[in-house]
Design an enzyme around this catalytic site. Structure first.
Site, mmCIF file in Angstrom:
data_model
loop_
_atom_site.group_PDB
_atom_site.id
_atom_site.type_symbol
_atom_site.label_atom_id
_atom_site.label_comp_id
_atom_site.label_asym_id
_atom_site.label_seq_id
_atom_site.Cartn_x
_atom_site.Cartn_y
_atom_site.Cartn_z
ATOM 1 N N GLU A 73 0.800 -1.228 0.000
ATOM 2 C CA GLU A 73 0.000 0.000 0.000
ATOM 3 C C GLU A 73 0.832 1.277 0.000
ATOM 4 O O GLU A 73 0.773 2.078 0.957
ATOM 5 C CB GLU A 73 -0.964 -0.015 1.196
ATOM 6 C CG GLU A 73 -1.899 -1.203 1.205
ATOM 7 C CD GLU A 73 -2.910 -1.165 2.364
ATOM 8 O OE1 GLU A 73 -2.872 -0.226 3.160
ATOM 9 O OE2 GLU A 73 -3.741 -2.085 2.438
ATOM 10 N N GLU A 119 -5.468 -8.659 0.739
ATOM 11 C CA GLU A 119 -6.164 -8.307 1.982
ATOM 12 C C GLU A 119 -7.628 -8.055 1.651
ATOM 13 O O GLU A 119 -7.944 -7.415 0.645
ATOM 14 C CB GLU A 119 -5.622 -7.012 2.623
ATOM 15 C CG GLU A 119 -4.270 -7.127 3.254
ATOM 16 C CD GLU A 119 -3.798 -5.825 3.896
ATOM 17 O OE1 GLU A 119 -4.649 -4.978 4.251
ATOM 18 O OE2 GLU A 119 -2.580 -5.674 4.012
#
Ligand code: IFM
Length: 461
Positions: free
Chosen positions: A175, A363
């Site tokens: 991320e 995720e």
């Protein structure tokens, strides 16, 4: 949550036999003992130990004590029937000063972890950077210093050499948008800067570091066995209306959060909206940098949680957009709208825009209120069960429509340290009683186990 369409009752949700079913965590969020065995401090250690930065000033000093309990946690993964585990390496355990001398005890910990996983038939999936930069490197400018690409690549090669004989899936970064936005623009995450001019530089150096690490991976032995990619968090943006202002606002929001990272990696250029968003704070990048970033990767890791409906708002800089809440839908404890359709949409968007790369959902999960202690030894979390059910269905639909989806990792194996939220948000499919470190598989964990055991067939119910 929305009722399942009738057609779904008869639809098959079976996933391929070789589908990867995993759970995910990250180092600072679960390990505890962050400075044990010669490790250096990270920016998260410094940030969380600075009063006022996190919920109740909570830190990752103990977290889930996974550093000492990793064998028990792997036994739980085995009980769930998972065949993969995504975790991150704490850079400062390996290089206490970020560069220079290697801390062998740090490498030994991850080596033992990998061996234990393999012993249980669980494939390790390693993320090299999940936000815990060595503090010593932050003192040298951190992600704002161009040299970080070499520091990162040296660290990456050290890990490729140490674990590459056993690890098949590598992610450079987790991320990067959060690192740049939270760490350098809003300042709500470590290192806590809030500077319009810094955010694009941090983002660019993250991408350069990714590029150098991928380039160097190809000439290591690890490349013979393994594959490498990057993990991004994607949040599809929807316009609040069809007005030209709202449509333009959504374009900017999408460019900033989604395309800012994927366009350079896959297409070798930044979205044109970046200049419009950052104005004079947007630098000109060299062709050499862009070539470096556009290294061929083997897969894309996608973290998906929610979508956002946006509308134009002149005062909300730099994007000039405003989030429009959707009260008709369930929201999680982090106030994220539950909207599984956008998962299908984003997987198909990647497939179309970037030439059908292999994708792992690295995720997906939800924080809902669970009590701090179990009740009669159980934790019932029906909202989380439903969250997994509808999102796994949405993932399956994307696969059916052409996305090359190879695996799914539930976030998270354990309730853990949710960064600035401290321990106040529980994402685990396994409950952790933080006063005793007792683990209890929640009903969502049992449900996920039954999805795995049935290869998805149970999702039809
Ligand atoms: O806990 C985080 C994780 O570290 C990165 N992705 C989102 C999760 C939930 O907020």
């Amino acid at each position: 949550m929305r009722p399942a369409p009738d057609a779904a009752m008869t639809e098959s949700f079976r996933f391929p036999d070789d589908f990867v079913w995993g759970t995910a965590t990250s180092a600072y969020q679960i390990e505890g003992s962050p400075t044990a065995d010669g490790a250096g401090r990270s920016i998260w250690h410094r940030f969380s130990h600075t009063p006022g930065n996190t919920w109740l000033n909570e830190t990752g000093d103990v977290a889930c004590d996974h550093y000492r309990r990793y064998k028990d946690d792997i036994a739980i993964m085995a009980e769930l029937g998972a065949n993969a585990y995504r975790f991150s390496i704490a850079w400062a355990r390996i290089f206490p000063q970020g560069t220079g001398a290697v801390n062998k005890k740090g490498i030994d910990f991850y080596s033992r972890l990998v061996d234990e996983l393999l012993k249980r038939g669980i494939k390790p999936n390693v993320t090299l950077y999940h936000w815990d930069l060595p503090e010593a490197l932050d003192d040298r400018g951190g992600w704002l210093n161009r040299d970080i690409a070499d520091w990162f690549a040296d660290y990456a090669v050290t890990m490729f050499d140490a674990l590459g004989d056993r690890v098949e899936i590598w992610s450079t970064l987790n991320e990067p948008w959060v690192v740049s936005d939270g760490g350098y623009l809003s300042g709500v995450l470590a290192p806590g800067h809030s500077n319009l001019f810094e955010a694009p530089i941090a983002a660019h150096n993250l991408l350069r570091s990714h590029g150098v690490a991928v380039e160097r991976f190809r000439s290591t032995k690890a490349a013979r066995k393994g594959k490498i990619g990057i993990t991004v968090n994607l949040e599809p943006k929807y316009p609040a209306s069809d007005s030209p202002e709202d449509l333009a606002a959504v374009r900017r929001a999408d460019a900033y959060m989604n395309r800012q990272y994927l366009d350079p990696v896959f297409l070798g250029r930044y979205p044109e909206e970046m200049q419009e968003i950052f104005g004079e704070a947007w630098p000109t990048w060299s062709d050499d940098d862009m070539r470096l970033i556009k290294q061929p990767i083997d897969f894309l890791g996608v973290n998906y949680y929610t979508r956002r409906v946006e509308r134009y708002h002149p005062d909300h800089l730099p994007l000039r957009t405003k989030h429009v809440p959707q009260p008709q839908h369930i929201h999680t404890e982090t106030n994220w709208e539950v909207y599984p359709e956008a998962l299908t949409r984003v997987l198909l968007w990647i497939t179309e825009r970037y030439g059908k790369p292999p994708i792992y959902i690295t995720e997906n999960g939800a924080a809902f209120y669970d009590p701090p202690h179990t009740i009669d030894g159980r934790v019932e979390d029906p909202l989380r069960v439903e969250y997994f059910r509808v999102h796994l269905r949405a993932a399956h639909e994307a696969m059916r429509k052409g996305a090359d989806l190879r695996g799914y990792y539930a976030w998270s194996l354990l309730d853990n340290y949710e960064w600035a939220h401290g321990y106040s948000k529980r994402f685990g499919i396994v409950h952790v009683d933080f006063s005793t470190q007792q683990r209890t598989i929640k009903s969502s964990g049992r449900y996920y186990a039954s999805v795995i055991a049935s290869k998805g067939a149970i999702l039809a119910k």
